[in-house]
Design an enzyme around this catalytic site. Sequence first.
Site, mmCIF file in Angstrom:
data_model
loop_
_atom_site.group_PDB
_atom_site.id
_atom_site.type_symbol
_atom_site.label_atom_id
_atom_site.label_comp_id
_atom_site.label_asym_id
_atom_site.label_seq_id
_atom_site.Cartn_x
_atom_site.Cartn_y
_atom_site.Cartn_z
ATOM 1 N N CYS A 111 13.391 29.954 -28.340
ATOM 2 C CA CYS A 111 13.018 29.106 -29.481
ATOM 3 C C CYS A 111 11.620 28.616 -29.159
ATOM 4 O O CYS A 111 11.447 27.768 -28.288
ATOM 5 C CB CYS A 111 13.981 27.931 -29.655
ATOM 6 S SG CYS A 111 13.450 26.796 -30.971
ATOM 7 N N CYS A 114 11.119 24.604 -30.458
ATOM 8 C CA CYS A 114 11.793 23.504 -29.769
ATOM 9 C C CYS A 114 12.852 24.066 -28.835
ATOM 10 O O CYS A 114 12.515 24.536 -27.748
ATOM 11 C CB CYS A 114 12.343 22.464 -30.731
ATOM 12 S SG CYS A 114 13.270 23.083 -32.137
ATOM 13 N N SER A 115 14.100 24.057 -29.238
ATOM 14 C CA SER A 115 15.146 24.449 -28.307
ATOM 15 C C SER A 115 16.394 24.887 -29.052
ATOM 16 O O SER A 115 17.498 24.690 -28.579
ATOM 17 C CB SER A 115 15.486 23.280 -27.387
ATOM 18 O OG SER A 115 15.711 22.120 -28.173
ATOM 19 N N CYS A 116 16.224 25.460 -30.251
ATOM 20 C CA CYS A 116 17.378 25.929 -31.017
ATOM 21 C C CYS A 116 18.128 26.964 -30.184
ATOM 22 O O CYS A 116 17.514 27.836 -29.582
ATOM 23 C CB CYS A 116 16.921 26.516 -32.348
ATOM 24 S SG CYS A 116 16.071 25.302 -33.385
#
Lengths: 225, 124
Positions: A111, A114-116
């Site tokens: 991702c 961000c951090s999906c």
Amino acid sequence: MTHDHDHPHDHHHDNDLDPFAARVRALETILTEKGLIDPAAIDAIIETYEHKVGPRNGARVVAKAWSDQGFAEWLAEDATAAIASLGYTGRQGEHMQAVFNTPDTHNLVVCTLCSCYPWTVLGVPPVWYKAPAYRSRAVIDPRGVLAEFGTILPETTRIRVWDSTAELRYLVVPMRPEETGHLSEDELARLVTRDSMIGTGLPLRPGALSPDALWPAGDDGEGRG
Amino acid sequence: MSPPETDPASPFRLPPDAGPDAPVFAEPWQAQAFALAVALNERGLFTWSEWAAELSAKLARPGADPGGADYYRHWLDALEALLAKKGVAEPDIIDQVTNAWHRAAHATPHGQPIRLENDPGERS
């Protein structure tokens, strides 16, 4: 240890909250007073993500795809529904897509923004997945990133990078290891590692003992996940 | 122990992986901050796309740790920013209640649970 214990102990032994802990408590206080959250529900969410949801869910999905061609086809067509059929459903209404490794193509998930991450099948992402180093470099130099994980692919293997979003998360379905024709679905699940479902690693070989294993040796994998 | 310095020759080195059985959260406040965002999304205060956009903006600020050690600090900042945008809590209110928690902690004998009722100061 260089901590100085020579200071006089004549002061009152009070507590200290670190700035972030105090700030989170403040948010919880404000949100509770406004009726926007229930502290018991917060505890339940923490319990779920610390202990109940994790990559063993994903390992079961992969093992089923390896042993059941019909399920594999469903997973390829509609991963959200196929995964939900095993009881794993997303909290944020996100869609899932399964990307299948082949001898020609290896899939890698990142991702960049961000951090999906596919929480329902892999749990909360590891620190490195959230690190700017991984998020930037996975796209620029995927082969170099894989090498850092100890995953060396043939030069002829194409690496395809999938950038997750809030609405769409990816699960890599690695190739079934060779000489596993005799293994049951539960035994196959033991070969699936977290990193093999992100694409930074490969599944274990039968009989391999590895710190990457999701089930400790001797655990038959029943009733877990 | 100080963290290893970043080698300019290899700025992309990944943080060490603690393995699949490592604790999910390094500190309890990180778990709480995580759960607050999940709960507020489920309650409909914001969509997960709104959340991802806010978190991305915080993570993209200069000075972020390349190893991601400060990830939940950005998470917390994103949460506060969204609460302000949604008119739920302005930063000065959050500051006031945070200070109340600090005072409560100082007024709590060591070994006792810290409760906001222990705050000897005025909060409002």
